[in-house]
Scaffold this motif. Sequence first.
Motif, mmCIF file in Angstrom:
data_model
loop_
_atom_site.group_PDB
_atom_site.id
_atom_site.type_symbol
_atom_site.label_atom_id
_atom_site.label_comp_id
_atom_site.label_asym_id
_atom_site.label_seq_id
_atom_site.Cartn_x
_atom_site.Cartn_y
_atom_site.Cartn_z
ATOM 1 N N ASN A 194 0.812 -1.218 0.000
ATOM 2 C CA ASN A 194 0.000 0.000 0.000
ATOM 3 C C ASN A 194 0.845 1.266 0.000
ATOM 4 O OD1 ASN A 194 -2.384 -1.509 0.165
ATOM 5 N ND2 ASN A 194 -2.336 -1.537 2.398
ATOM 6 N N ILE A 195 2.149 1.113 0.200
ATOM 7 C CA ILE A 195 3.018 2.276 0.392
ATOM 8 C C ILE A 195 3.687 2.676 -0.918
ATOM 9 C CG2 ILE A 195 5.053 3.136 1.626
ATOM 10 C CD1 ILE A 195 4.304 1.090 3.857
ATOM 11 N N LYS A 196 3.395 3.879 -1.354
ATOM 12 C CA LYS A 196 3.953 4.381 -2.613
ATOM 13 C C LYS A 196 5.020 5.450 -2.396
ATOM 14 C CE LYS A 196 0.887 1.739 -4.435
ATOM 15 N NZ LYS A 196 1.311 0.380 -4.866
ATOM 16 N N LYS A 197 4.963 6.114 -1.232
ATOM 17 C CA LYS A 197 5.895 7.208 -0.992
ATOM 18 C C LYS A 197 6.482 7.120 0.413
ATOM 19 C CE LYS A 197 3.473 10.507 -4.002
ATOM 20 N NZ LYS A 197 2.780 11.815 -4.052
ATOM 21 N N LEU A 198 7.730 7.574 0.535
ATOM 22 C CA LEU A 198 8.398 7.708 1.824
ATOM 23 C C LEU A 198 8.764 9.174 2.033
ATOM 24 C CD1 LEU A 198 10.945 4.727 1.615
ATOM 25 C CD2 LEU A 198 8.699 4.711 2.723
ATOM 26 N N SER A 199 8.729 9.601 3.266
ATOM 27 C CA SER A 199 9.270 10.921 3.593
ATOM 28 C C SER A 199 10.063 10.788 4.883
ATOM 29 C CB SER A 199 8.156 11.973 3.734
ATOM 30 O OG SER A 199 7.357 11.695 4.854
ATOM 31 N N TYR A 200 10.843 11.807 5.188
ATOM 32 C CA TYR A 200 11.753 11.742 6.330
ATOM 33 C C TYR A 200 11.502 12.921 7.256
ATOM 34 C CZ TYR A 200 13.900 8.226 3.428
ATOM 35 O OH TYR A 200 14.103 7.096 2.665
ATOM 36 N N ALA A 201 11.225 12.601 8.505
ATOM 37 C CA ALA A 201 11.037 13.653 9.500
ATOM 38 C C ALA A 201 12.351 14.395 9.701
ATOM 39 C CB ALA A 201 10.568 13.045 10.819
ATOM 40 N N SER A 202 12.266 15.596 10.243
ATOM 41 C CA SER A 202 13.482 16.359 10.525
ATOM 42 C C SER A 202 14.326 15.620 11.552
ATOM 43 C CB SER A 202 13.119 17.753 11.053
ATOM 44 O OG SER A 202 12.615 17.670 12.377
ATOM 45 N N ALA A 203 15.580 16.013 11.641
ATOM 46 C CA ALA A 203 16.512 15.355 12.568
ATOM 47 C C ALA A 203 16.108 15.536 14.025
ATOM 48 C CB ALA A 203 17.926 15.895 12.346
ATOM 49 N N ALA A 204 15.115 16.403 14.290
ATOM 50 C CA ALA A 204 14.644 16.603 15.663
ATOM 51 C C ALA A 204 13.842 15.408 16.157
ATOM 52 C CB ALA A 204 13.805 17.869 15.753
ATOM 53 N N ALA A 205 13.328 14.608 15.229
ATOM 54 C CA ALA A 205 12.553 13.419 15.599
ATOM 55 C C ALA A 205 13.511 12.249 15.793
ATOM 56 C CB ALA A 205 11.526 13.094 14.515
ATOM 57 N N ILE A 206 13.731 11.873 17.035
ATOM 58 C CA ILE A 206 14.678 10.794 17.330
ATOM 59 C C ILE A 206 13.994 9.730 18.190
ATOM 60 C CG2 ILE A 206 16.920 10.175 18.299
ATOM 61 C CD1 ILE A 206 17.755 13.092 17.995
ATOM 62 N N TYR A 207 14.116 8.501 17.751
ATOM 63 C CA TYR A 207 13.611 7.358 18.502
ATOM 64 C C TYR A 207 14.804 6.724 19.201
ATOM 65 C CZ TYR A 207 11.034 3.010 19.466
ATOM 66 O OH TYR A 207 10.422 1.941 20.073
ATOM 67 N N TYR A 208 14.764 6.655 20.521
ATOM 68 C CA TYR A 208 15.869 6.116 21.302
ATOM 69 C C TYR A 208 15.592 4.649 21.632
ATOM 70 C CZ TYR A 208 17.363 10.946 21.784
ATOM 71 O OH TYR A 208 17.781 12.225 21.522
ATOM 72 N N ARG A 209 16.403 3.760 21.072
ATOM 73 C CA ARG A 209 16.251 2.315 21.227
ATOM 74 C C ARG A 209 17.146 1.796 22.344
ATOM 75 N NH1 ARG A 209 12.694 -1.268 19.751
ATOM 76 N NH2 ARG A 209 12.860 -0.973 17.498
#
Length: 275
Positions: A194-209
Amino acid sequence: MRISVIIPTYKPKEYLWECLESLAGQTLDRSHFEIILVLNGCNQPWAEEIKSWIQAHPDIIIKFIQTDQPGVSNARNIGLSNATGQFITFIDDDDYVSPEYLAALLNASKEDTVVLSDSRAFVDGIEGYKDSYTPHLAYQNCSKQNCQNILHARAIFNGPCMKLIPMSFIHGFSFDTTIPNGEDALFMFSISKNIKKLSYASAAAIYYRRYREASATTARKSKFFWIKNAIRLNNKFLSAWLSAPLEYNIPFACNRLLANIKGLAWHLKANHLST
């Protein structure tokens, strides 16, 4: 409701509060997101502790659900069935996110696009972040090029976390509760048609694993477990792909099948070295 944040949790420890506090500190207006926290398996004393945290944060929209049936996939499915958001994002209970995480994801969102975020990994009890963390390196490379190929962005794309997914992409799909390991990659592959496009959040969005010694990703299992899991997982991947072969990214599908085999070889080797 713009975003539903789904958090599965099982016998949580102090790290759950760090996860929830990172959401309480979001710069995004609290009326724009809801938290769906699903406690799966054991009930007390965790349910009362969670209810106490919720009572201390009355201005946050949070749905707390407890189920006696264990399993992260079951918990995520319950979260999805209770979500009212236009978009979905998943966060594991031992991870946390930057203050701008949700706002930055939403700022880059569109109805036909999955938004990917940056991430940093750390080992519990050890200072600093892992410079070689593959999803972080993939974000840095792909975001600069605005990469639209799922295969090239697979290090970020393969799991349900570190992204914002339109709910419309998920309708009709769920996490497979019969697969104990790799079910998250199977889910993402299944919805990828279902996914046709990707976009990238700004570098301010960080997921800490967070990596923990006793977590599900580090727990040791038998050779028989890994062989059985790999066979069932590849069968599930093939079944999903063959249900609509031309709608999936063929190189990405082939890569997923090969990755499962490679993962099996790695686990068998690790199992052998540990015995």
